[in-house]
Design a protein around this motif. Sequence first.
Motif, PDB file in Angstrom:
ATOM      1  N   GLU A   1       0.833  -1.213   0.000  1.00 41.31           N
ATOM      2  CA  GLU A   1       0.000   0.000   0.000  1.00 41.31           C
ATOM      3  C   GLU A   1       0.864   1.259   0.000  1.00 41.31           C
ATOM      4  O   GLU A   1       0.542   2.233  -0.682  1.00 41.31           O
ATOM      5  CB  GLU A   1      -0.958  -0.034   1.205  1.00 41.31           C
ATOM      6  CG  GLU A   1      -2.051  -1.073   0.992  1.00 41.31           C
ATOM      7  CD  GLU A   1      -2.950  -1.312   2.194  1.00 41.31           C
ATOM      8  OE1 GLU A   1      -3.901  -2.105   2.064  1.00 41.31           O
ATOM      9  OE2 GLU A   1      -2.695  -0.719   3.273  1.00 41.31           O
ATOM     10  N   SER A   2       1.975   1.218   0.734  1.00 45.12           N
ATOM     11  CA  SER A   2       2.817   2.431   0.799  1.00 45.12           C
ATOM     12  C   SER A   2       3.507   2.696  -0.541  1.00 45.12           C
ATOM     13  O   SER A   2       3.988   3.796  -0.778  1.00 45.12           O
ATOM     14  CB  SER A   2       3.829   2.325   1.933  1.00 45.12           C
ATOM     15  OG  SER A   2       4.805   1.356   1.615  1.00 45.12           O
ATOM     16  N   HIS A   3       3.570   1.669  -1.396  1.00 45.39           N
ATOM     17  CA  HIS A   3       4.157   1.859  -2.724  1.00 45.39           C
ATOM     18  C   HIS A   3       3.076   1.950  -3.807  1.00 45.39           C
ATOM     19  O   HIS A   3       3.383   1.869  -5.009  1.00 45.39           O
ATOM     20  CB  HIS A   3       5.138   0.719  -3.050  1.00 45.39           C
ATOM     21  CG  HIS A   3       6.410   0.823  -2.263  1.00 45.39           C
ATOM     22  ND1 HIS A   3       6.527   0.324  -0.986  1.00 45.39           N
ATOM     23  CD2 HIS A   3       7.597   1.413  -2.550  1.00 45.39           C
ATOM     24  CE1 HIS A   3       7.750   0.579  -0.531  1.00 45.39           C
ATOM     25  NE2 HIS A   3       8.414   1.230  -1.452  1.00 45.39           N
ATOM     26  N   GLY A   4       1.831   2.054  -3.398  1.00 46.17           N
ATOM     27  CA  GLY A   4       0.742   2.211  -4.364  1.00 46.17           C
ATOM     28  C   GLY A   4       0.482   0.966  -5.185  1.00 46.17           C
ATOM     29  O   GLY A   4       0.018   1.050  -6.324  1.00 46.17           O
ATOM     30  N   VAL A   5       0.773  -0.212  -4.621  1.00 50.21           N
ATOM     31  CA  VAL A   5       0.587  -1.464  -5.355  1.00 50.21           C
ATOM     32  C   VAL A   5      -0.573  -2.240  -4.728  1.00 50.21           C
ATOM     33  O   VAL A   5      -0.645  -2.401  -3.511  1.00 50.21           O
ATOM     34  CB  VAL A   5       1.877  -2.318  -5.312  1.00 50.21           C
ATOM     35  CG1 VAL A   5       1.677  -3.630  -6.067  1.00 50.21           C
ATOM     36  CG2 VAL A   5       3.044  -1.547  -5.910  1.00 50.21           C
TER      37      VAL A   5
END
Length: 213
Positions: free
Chosen positions: A118-122
């Motif tokens: 989530e923190s990498h937008g995946v």
Amino acid sequence: MTTNLDQRAAAPAPPADPASAGGVTVWLTGLPSAGKSTIAHALAAELTATGTKVQVLDGDEVRPYLSTELGFSKAHRDLNVTRIGYVARLLAGHGVVVLVPVIAPYAETRGKVRADHESHGVRYAEVHVSTSLAVAESRDVKGLYAKARNGELSGLTGLDDPYEAPADPELVIDTADVDLDTSVRLGRSLVEALTGAAPLPGAVTADDHKESR
Ligand SMILES: Nc1ncnc2c1ncn2[C@@H]1O[C@H](COP(=O)(O)OP(=O)(O)OP(=O)(O)O)[C@@H](O)[C@H]1O
Ligand SMILES: [Mg+2]
């Protein structure tokens, strides 16, 4: 003349918005012999046939490459899961549908893998293959339950090692009740709902999955 450095500089950068690349990690967690690998490989075959880029990171296949020095202590299991999660996140960030049939017994570690995505937008989703211990042990695909019962092996998840079931997975499949074809259909509609691909006619949605838990 092109130097090695020039070639590196010219390498394609990761997509600015990984979530837009169409990738997702779907982690299938559950007891040994629950059905994680069977579902993941059947789903991968079906998705591949439709032209989707798919990678299965199966615990048994990955361990000799990524975690050959690790055993099955909590610390080593967590490290193995973290490493696999990292590779999955990289692949999914480049548009691959990554299916991860790995026990991953500890909720906190699974949560960290989700948070890393989530923190990498995946995109990330969890499938709990919730087959009971009794059913999984009756299958005993690798003979591990028998060895544990005979005292030839210790630290088997579900018997004498913890398994922390997910509290809020995107999908739950008990393979005692749900046959393989249906499991694959559920998995496929989950992937399609997450990646925005057109759902199959009559396919259920991720919301349906939540309601049917
Ligand atoms: N509906 C079903 N879905 C998946 N597998 C099923 C189903 N019904 C029966 N099975 C059988 O259950 C067994 C599951 O074995 P599998 O190797 O997939 O388990 P696993 O969860 O990957 O275990 P491990 O953690 O030890 O790798 C297979 O023999 C499979 O044929
Ligand atoms: Mg397996």
